[in-house]
Structure formats: structure tokens, C-alpha cells
Design a protein around this motif. Structure first.
Motif, short mmCIF file in Angstrom:
data_model
loop_
_atom_site.label_atom_id
_atom_site.label_comp_id
_atom_site.label_asym_id
_atom_site.label_seq_id
_atom_site.Cartn_x
_atom_site.Cartn_y
_atom_site.Cartn_z
N ARG A 53 7.98 -6.16 -2.69
CA ARG A 53 6.93 -5.15 -2.91
C ARG A 53 5.61 -5.87 -3.19
O ARG A 53 5.50 -6.59 -4.19
CB ARG A 53 7.36 -4.31 -4.11
N GLN A 57 0.84 -1.21 0.00
CA GLN A 57 0.00 0.00 0.00
C GLN A 57 0.87 1.25 0.00
O GLN A 57 0.71 2.14 0.85
CB GLN A 57 -0.94 -0.04 1.21
N ASP A 58 1.79 1.30 -0.95
CA ASP A 58 2.83 2.32 -0.93
C ASP A 58 3.23 2.66 -2.37
O ASP A 58 2.95 1.90 -3.30
CB ASP A 58 4.04 1.72 -0.19
N PHE A 59 3.90 3.79 -2.54
CA PHE A 59 4.50 4.14 -3.83
C PHE A 59 5.91 3.55 -3.89
O PHE A 59 6.65 3.59 -2.89
CB PHE A 59 4.58 5.66 -3.99
N ASP A 60 6.29 3.04 -5.06
CA ASP A 60 7.64 2.48 -5.26
C ASP A 60 8.72 3.46 -4.81
O ASP A 60 9.63 3.12 -4.06
CB ASP A 60 7.90 2.21 -6.75
N VAL A 61 8.59 4.69 -5.30
CA VAL A 61 9.65 5.68 -5.04
C VAL A 61 9.75 6.00 -3.56
O VAL A 61 10.85 6.17 -3.02
CB VAL A 61 9.44 6.99 -5.85
N LYS A 66 2.38 -4.90 -4.28
CA LYS A 66 1.60 -3.79 -4.83
C LYS A 66 0.11 -3.91 -4.52
O LYS A 66 -0.55 -2.94 -4.22
CB LYS A 66 1.77 -3.73 -6.35
N HIS A 67 -0.41 -5.11 -4.67
CA HIS A 67 -1.85 -5.29 -4.54
C HIS A 67 -2.26 -5.68 -3.12
O HIS A 67 -3.44 -5.94 -2.87
CB HIS A 67 -2.35 -6.33 -5.53
#
Lengths: 178, 159
Positions: free
Chosen positions: A125, A104-108, A127-128
Motif C-alpha cells: 500500500r 491513491q486509494d482507500f484501505d477498505v 498511501k502517499h
């Protein structure tokens, strides 16, 4: 209305209601199921944070795993990261892996967090957020401990870890007297 | 005819033009209503969670950079998955979420129409059975058996 048509319509209505109830029950019982102590840890395969390489939990079989769920926007995660990094450096040669799951985060943002905290243990990571339900994760940070046989052991720490939490549960995961 | 066509064209433009403008120049409030906060499962408009605030900052930055609405949504889907969309995309398997409710409404209307037709026909048949024989000179004729019995009763009364 002929009797046969009425029976067919009634049966169809009952079937639709039964299907909706079954779907509701399935949703209620599927969500946020925590794994039981002593049971195999739910496996997952997720991409490494800063590469396309896939990392599988099962690939760490034979080692104790500190499985830490976090996100860059989570304040307590910042406080706990140095403890996890320190434990990783102390125990990585003794058969322990610290594995971070960023969700629940942005990659960067996640990468910036890792760089600033000087984290060297592996981070995957999600993502989902597909692993969160399997581990009953409802907030960040949360940590599970897994032994060399891939079973859930020790305490499920929902919230920031302390040094004592880490030491005690790593010893349990290694099968050492606490 | 020409007037009608022009009117229809005007209505079509009135509907399509704002949608096209919204796609090319999206605003933060409209995107806040169309996106879901991944931690609290509310729309961004209703959420003040840390990730919702971070997503707002991202959206502002992308609007300032000139991204279209679809581009911004696609970037957020890439980060958080399709569950970040308040409404499912109208393609692939998700199309079912749009088609099924419409199909359900059409099916329900067909069933109700069919039942209403059957019911009205049944009532008409019952009415015909109740009104014995066609009206003659503004009067209903009686069932022959009933008429015979009535004649017998009247004859007995007269006697």
C-alpha cells in the motif's frame, strides 16, 4: 542611497531570483522520471496491504518481478487482475513474483478489491503515492518488469496488460528466449 | 469604554461562532473546497474523477455519522497523506508556509519604508542645497560669489 547598500540590495534580489529559478528547474526535472531500461529498478519499502509487515522490492532480488501499479476505483485494473493472478500461479515456482502496488486509494476499498478478485500475490500500500514519481506512473494500471538482478527489462506497459504482454515480458525478465 | 469593549466582543463572536459551527457541523461543499483530489491535483469541488467521487461518498458518510471537520480531514490524511489538504496544516514544518509569506510582506514593507525615508531625506537635502541660504523677508539671498559677479556685471553695464 549609499553605493554599498544599493549593491547589497541588488545582490540580494539577484540571489532570490536565482534561488526561485533553481527551485523551478529542480521541480521540472524531478517529476515523473521513468527508470531507464537496463538500469536498477528504484527500490522502495512499503507496508503490506493487510498487515503491518514491510515489504521491500530489494527483498525479491534473485527473482523476476512483475510490478503492477493499481487502484480499486480503476476499471481496467479489475479486468487485468485475473491475468496477473493466473500468471502468479503459473510462475511463482519458477522464480517470478507478481507484486501489486495500490496507491491513491482507500484501505477498505483496496482490501475489498483483493478479496473479490481472489488475489493471492503480495500487495503493498503506497498511501502517499511516493513510488509513482520514481516509476513515471501517470495513471492506472501500469506495469514494469524487473529481472533477477533488479534491473528494468522488457516493456513498460502503460494501460491494461494482455496475456501476450505478460508471457512475453515474464520470459524476458527470466532471461528466456521470448 | 464599555461600549467599545462590547462592540469588540460582538465582532469576535461574529468571527469565531461560524468557525466553531463549521468545525462541529461541516458541510460537503466546504470540505470539497478544502481537500484535493490525489489523482488530478484539483480541489474535490472541481474534480469529477472516480477517486474524487469516492472521497465525496466517504465525506457524506462521515458527516452523517457526526464526525467533525478535523476528524474527517484526519481520516483522509491517514489514507492519502497531507497532500490531500488544500492548505497545509498550521503546525510543525508546515507552519512555515503560513509564516513565511507574512514575514515576506512585513520585510518588504520595512524595506520600502526605509527606502522611502532615505529618498525623502535625500530630496530635502537637495532642496536645501538648491535654495541657497534661508529666505529673508520673503526673498532668497544669493550666493556671495554669484552676488559679487552680478554686482560686477551691473557696474560694467552702468559704466
Amino acid at each position: 542611497m549609499p553605493g554599498r547598500l544599493r549593491i547589497v540590495l541588488q545582490a540580494a534580489a539577484v540571489l532570490v531570483v536565482a534561488l526561485l529559478l533553481a527551485l523551478l528547474g529542480w521541480q521540472v526535472f524531478q517529476k515523473d522520471n521513468e527508470p531507464d531500461l537496463g538500469r536498477p529498478a528504484p527500490n522502495f519499502t512499503l507496508p503490506h496491504l493487510n498487515s503491518e509487515e514491510e515489504v521491500s522490492l530489494a527483498s525479491f532480488r534473485g527473482k523476476a518481478v512483475v510490478l503492477n501499479f493499481w487502484a480499486s476505483w480503476c476499471g481496467p485494473c479489475k479486468d487485468e487482475a485475473p491475468l496477473l493472478e493466473s500468471a502468479w500461479n503459473r510462475y511463482k515456482d519458477k522464480g517470478v513474483v507478481v507484486l501489486g502496488v495500490d496507491a491513491q486509494d482507500f484501505d477498505v476499498d483496496a482490501q475489498r478489491f483483493v478479496d473479490r478478485a481472489g488475489i493471492t500475490y503480495p500487495i503493498v500500500r503506497d498511501k502517499h503515492g511516493s513510488t509513482l514519481g520514481h516509476y513515471g506512473v501517470t495513471g492506472f494500471p501500469e506495469t514494469w518488469f524487473i529481472d533477477a538482478q533488479g534491473r528494468i527489462v522488457g516493456e513498460h506497459v502503460a494501460g491494461p496488460l494482455t496475456e501476450d504482454d505478460l508471457e512475453r515480458n515474464i520470459k524476458i525478465a527470466l532471461g528466456e528466449p521470448a | 469604554m464599555t461600549r467599545t469593549l462590547l462592540a469588540l466582543l460582538g465582532v469576535a463572536l461574529a468571527v469565531v461562532a461560524p468557525a466553531a459551527a463549521s468545525e462541529q457541523s461541516p458541510t460537503l461543499p466546504e470540505l470539497e473546497r478544502e481537500l484535493i483530489c490525489p489523482t488530478c491535483h484539483e480541489t474535490l469541488a472541481a474534480s469529477s474523477s472516480p477517486i474524487a467521487q469516492r472521497m465525496r461518498a466517504f465525506i457524506r458518510a462521515r458527516i452523517a455519522a457526526g464526525d467533525t471537520k478535523s476528524e474527517i480531514k484526519n481520516k483522509l490524511v491517514d489514507q492519502f497523506g497531507e497532500s490531500v489538504l488544500a492548505a497545509p496544516p498550521k503546525s510543525g514544518f508546515n507552519l512555515l508556509a503560513w509564516v513565511l509569506p507574512l514575514a515576506g510582506i512585513v520585510l518588504a514593507a520595512a524595506v520600502v519604508g526605509f527606502l522611502a525615508y532615505r529618498w525623502s531625506r535625500g530630496r530635502a537635502a537637495e532642496d536645501e542645497e538648491e535654495a541657497v541660504g534661508p529666505p529673508a523677508h520673503g526673498r532668497f539671498t544669493l550666493d556671495p560669489e554669484l552676488e559679487r559677479r552680478l554686482d560686477e556685471e551691473l557696474a560694467r553695464y552702468d559704466a
